[in-house]
Motif scaffolding. Structure first.
Motif, PDB file in Angstrom:
ATOM      1  N   ALA A   1       0.834  -1.216   0.000  1.00 45.21           N
ATOM      2  CA  ALA A   1       0.000   0.000   0.000  1.00 45.21           C
ATOM      3  C   ALA A   1       0.866   1.262   0.000  1.00 45.21           C
ATOM      4  CB  ALA A   1      -0.918   0.000   1.218  1.00 45.21           C
ATOM      5  N   TYR A   2       2.033   1.179   0.653  1.00 42.35           N
ATOM      6  CA  TYR A   2       2.925   2.350   0.753  1.00 42.35           C
ATOM      7  C   TYR A   2       4.330   1.960   0.295  1.00 42.35           C
ATOM      8  CZ  TYR A   2      -0.898   3.736   3.795  1.00 42.35           C
ATOM      9  OH  TYR A   2      -2.135   4.006   4.289  1.00 42.35           O
ATOM     10  N   PRO A   3       4.520   1.807  -1.006  1.00 39.51           N
ATOM     11  CA  PRO A   3       5.863   1.414  -1.461  1.00 39.51           C
ATOM     12  C   PRO A   3       6.899   2.463  -1.042  1.00 39.51           C
ATOM     13  CG  PRO A   3       4.263   1.436  -3.300  1.00 39.51           C
ATOM     14  CD  PRO A   3       3.591   2.049  -2.115  1.00 39.51           C
ATOM     15  N   GLY A   4       8.035   2.031  -0.620  1.00 41.64           N
ATOM     16  CA  GLY A   4       9.092   2.973  -0.232  1.00 41.64           C
ATOM     17  C   GLY A   4       9.119   3.251   1.267  1.00 41.64           C
ATOM     18  N   LEU A   5       8.118   2.752   1.987  1.00 44.37           N
ATOM     19  CA  LEU A   5       8.102   2.945   3.440  1.00 44.37           C
ATOM     20  C   LEU A   5       9.230   2.125   4.060  1.00 44.37           C
ATOM     21  CD1 LEU A   5       6.079   4.321   5.488  1.00 44.37           C
ATOM     22  CD2 LEU A   5       5.211   2.028   5.887  1.00 44.37           C
ATOM     23  N   PRO A   6      10.131   2.771   4.843  1.00 43.47           N
ATOM     24  CA  PRO A   6      11.306   2.029   5.299  1.00 43.47           C
ATOM     25  C   PRO A   6      11.039   1.100   6.483  1.00 43.47           C
ATOM     26  CG  PRO A   6      11.436   4.309   6.017  1.00 43.47           C
ATOM     27  CD  PRO A   6      10.163   4.177   5.243  1.00 43.47           C
ATOM     28  N   ASN A   7       9.924   1.272   7.175  1.00 49.88           N
ATOM     29  CA  ASN A   7       9.751   0.505   8.410  1.00 49.88           C
ATOM     30  C   ASN A   7       8.368  -0.119   8.534  1.00 49.88           C
ATOM     31  OD1 ASN A   7       8.629   3.027   8.587  1.00 49.88           O
ATOM     32  ND2 ASN A   7      10.275   3.787   9.894  1.00 49.88           N
ATOM     33  N   ALA A   8       7.951  -0.796   7.487  1.00 49.80           N
ATOM     34  CA  ALA A   8       6.617  -1.412   7.459  1.00 49.80           C
ATOM     35  C   ALA A   8       6.461  -2.433   8.593  1.00 49.80           C
ATOM     36  CB  ALA A   8       6.397  -2.084   6.111  1.00 49.80           C
TER      37      ALA A   8
END
Ligand SMILES: Nc1nc2c(ncn2[C@@H]2O[C@H](COP(=O)(O)OP(=O)(O)OP(=O)(O)O)[C@@H](O)[C@H]2O)c(=O)[nH]1
Ligand SMILES: [Mg+2]
Length: 281
Positions: free
Chosen positions: A229-236
């Motif tokens: 859902a949030y590509p590029g999020l570093p801390n999923a």
């Protein structure tokens, strides 16, 4: 309102920095000049570990002091230049945890998560290492861009405490720099470590506590959904863990779209009404 963080800056004429006794280490204190920057660095740590002393050593005596947006907690910002690149340094409130039990904790956590600093300096009191490790491990759950500033080494030595900082660095998976911020000892090594992490020249492998069994599967599954859902999020993974623990703040951040901002690399500007202040030294 959010401001794009400049990706890369053409070299421009810098204002006259404050005279400093540390220019030999490639540091130039820029005081309040944080108009544009290459990297953002946050100072985090338990209360009274020397964060502001480190802040003053790196930025000089003049700094922006305002309030965090919508809060009555003071926010100090300053700048320094190192090896031709500009760093904005943000002094976070001292906290024992990042689980949002207090406004201070919420501010520190939100900045580390949503402000997306290029490096978090975790300032630790070497005389009470165990107590400080709790916050350090929580920060390392959120970000892999961190450096430990093992401060108050003079006090530790005086008390006969010896710390194997190399082992600590290996165990935590991030650089550990012993310092005596009050005298400036170790600041040169600290800046070099911060620059290495911010510029992604130094690879870190932060220590993370792995869930087991069913819990691990749930974290993996949810983290996968968050990542898509949030590509590029570093801390999923961290966001997934907080959601599973029922963290309302993180839940709200998702519904209010803050994670979208995070994934598209935006950052909160300096709080409105920021004023100049002379730091105490
Ligand atoms: N002996 C010694 N004292 C230090 C050192 N670093 C800081 N101090 C002192 O420790 C006290 C606290 O330092 P601060 O820089 O205010 O600590 P802080 O983490 O910003 O504190 P809060 O903002 O209240 O959380 C001050 O009296 C400093 O002079 C150090 O390396 N050695
Ligand atoms: Mg302080």
């Amino acid at each position: 309102m959010t401001t794009k963080r400049p990706k890369s800056l053409g070299r421009r004429r810098l204002p006259a920095g404050e005279p400093c006794g540390t220019c030999h280490m490639g540091l130039r204190r820029l005081g309040i000049d944080t108009t544009d920057w290459d990297y953002v660095v946050a100072l985090a740590g338990n209360p009274n570990t020397g964060k502001s002393t480190v802040f003053n050593a790196l930025t000089g005596l003049r700094q922006h002091v305002g309030n965090w947006p919508g809060k009555t907690v003071a926010r100090a910002e300053g700048g320094f230049e190192y090896e031709g690149q500009k760093y904005k340094l943000v002094d976070l409130p001292g906290t024992y945890s990042l689980l949002s039990a207090s406004t201070d904790e919420e501010i520190a956590r939100d900045f580390i998560l949503f402000g997306r600093p290029d490096c978090v300096v975790i300032v630790m009191d070497a005389t009470v290492l165990e107590r400080n490790l709790n916050l350090a491990l929580q920060i390392l759950e959120i970000t892999d861009r961190a450096v430990v500033c093992l401060n108050l080494m003079d006090e530790a030595r005086r008390k006969g405490i010896r710390i194997d900082d190399r082992s600590l660095a290996r165990d935590l998976g991030v650089p550990v720099v012993p310092t005596v911020a009050r005298t400036g000892q170790g600041m040169e090594e600290l800046i070099a470590a911060v620059a290495g992490v911010a510029r992604a020249k130094v690879r870190t492998r932060p220590h993370r506590i792995r869930a087991a069994g069913e819990a691990a599967r749930s974290v993996d599954e949810l983290a996968g959904l968050i990542e898509s859902a949030y590509p590029g999020l570093p801390n999923a993974r961290w966001v997934a863990m907080r959601l599973l623990e029922g963290d309302k703040r993180v839940e709200n951040a998702i519904t209010r779209g803050e994670l979208v901002e995070l994934a598209t690399e935006t950052i909160e500007p300096v709080g409105a009404g920021a004023s100049l202040a002379e730091a105490e030294q």
